[in-house]
Design an enzyme around this catalytic site. Structure first.
Site, PDB file in Angstrom:
ATOM      1  N   ARG A 114       0.828  -1.219   0.000  1.00  0.00           N
ATOM      2  CA  ARG A 114       0.000   0.000   0.000  1.00  0.00           C
ATOM      3  C   ARG A 114       0.853   1.255   0.000  1.00  0.00           C
ATOM      4  O   ARG A 114       0.421   2.306  -0.479  1.00  0.00           O
ATOM      5  CB  ARG A 114      -0.987  -0.036   1.164  1.00  0.00           C
ATOM      6  N   GLU A 144       4.875  -9.675  14.071  1.00  0.00           N
ATOM      7  CA  GLU A 144       4.282 -10.088  15.343  1.00  0.00           C
ATOM      8  C   GLU A 144       4.793 -11.489  15.742  1.00  0.00           C
ATOM      9  O   GLU A 144       5.106 -11.731  16.891  1.00  0.00           O
ATOM     10  CB  GLU A 144       2.764 -10.092  15.195  1.00  0.00           C
TER      11      GLU A 144
END
Ligand code: AMP
Length: 182
Positions: free
Chosen positions: A65, A102
């Protein structure tokens, strides 16, 4: 900071998908903002507003993006565009860096000739969460000797501390709106 009205309009233009891609994550989907001509234009204008009129050599966008926003920002400030990509996508000689996700590590890459010593660069992505991705991108750019003038994101998730992490690396951070939580 941007005006309350603009912040409200931007938030309205972003779609939130709960529990995507996994339970507990509120996915902030900017495709609805990109499809809204007025919101897209304003977001790009506001992202670069503090650096308008300054000499910027390159805008670096983080896959994927960050490519859409970064391309528009580069056009706006008359700079070149540099893609920072996931490992294995760039065809020429590369520099690479591992960065934390993560769960575990991943690698991102840049062409080694995409920026050079002293280049004045702005980094762009849609959202900053833990800051692991943007931190990796800053380190890659600095490895090539570029000067990272700022990092710009439409969305900040301040509870995850990413913007604070970048500021500790002496990178000024510009974000337009923030959402609580993940
Ligand atoms: P981080 O490295 O933790 O700052 O994560 C930032 C990257 O992950 C950006 O490229 C974002 O597009 C993506 N990302 C992380 N969390 C979200 C979220 N809640 N919604 C949409 N994208 C996200």
């Amino acid at each position: 900071m941007v005006s309350m009205q603009f912040e409200h309009d931007l938030k309205d233009a972003i779609r939130t998908i709960p529990d995507y891609p996994k339970p507990g994550i509120m996915f902030r989907d900017i495709t609805t903002l990109l499809g809204n001509a007025r919101a897209f234009r304003r977001a790009v204008d506001e992202l670069v507003q503090p650096w308008a009129g300054m000499k910027i050599d390159k805008v670096a966008g983080i896959e994927a993006r960050g490519f859409i926003l970064g391309g528009a920002v580069a056009h706006q400030v008359s700079a070149g565009f540099v893609p920072i990509r996931k490992k294995g996508k760039l065809p020429h000689k590369r520099v690479s860096i591992a960065y934390s996700l993560e769960y575990g590590l991943d690698e991102m890459e840049m062409h080694e000739d995409a920026a050079e010593k002293g280049d004045r660069v702005i980094l762009v992505d849609d959202l900053i969460a833990t800051g692991g991705t943007a931190e990796g991108a800053v380190k890659l750019l600095r490895q090539l000797g570029a000067q990272v003038l700022a990092a710009c994101f439409i969305i900040d998730l301040p509870d995850l501390g990413g913007a604070a992490k970048l500021r500790k690396l002496d990178v000024p951070v510009r974000t337009l709106i923030s959402f609580e939580g993940h």
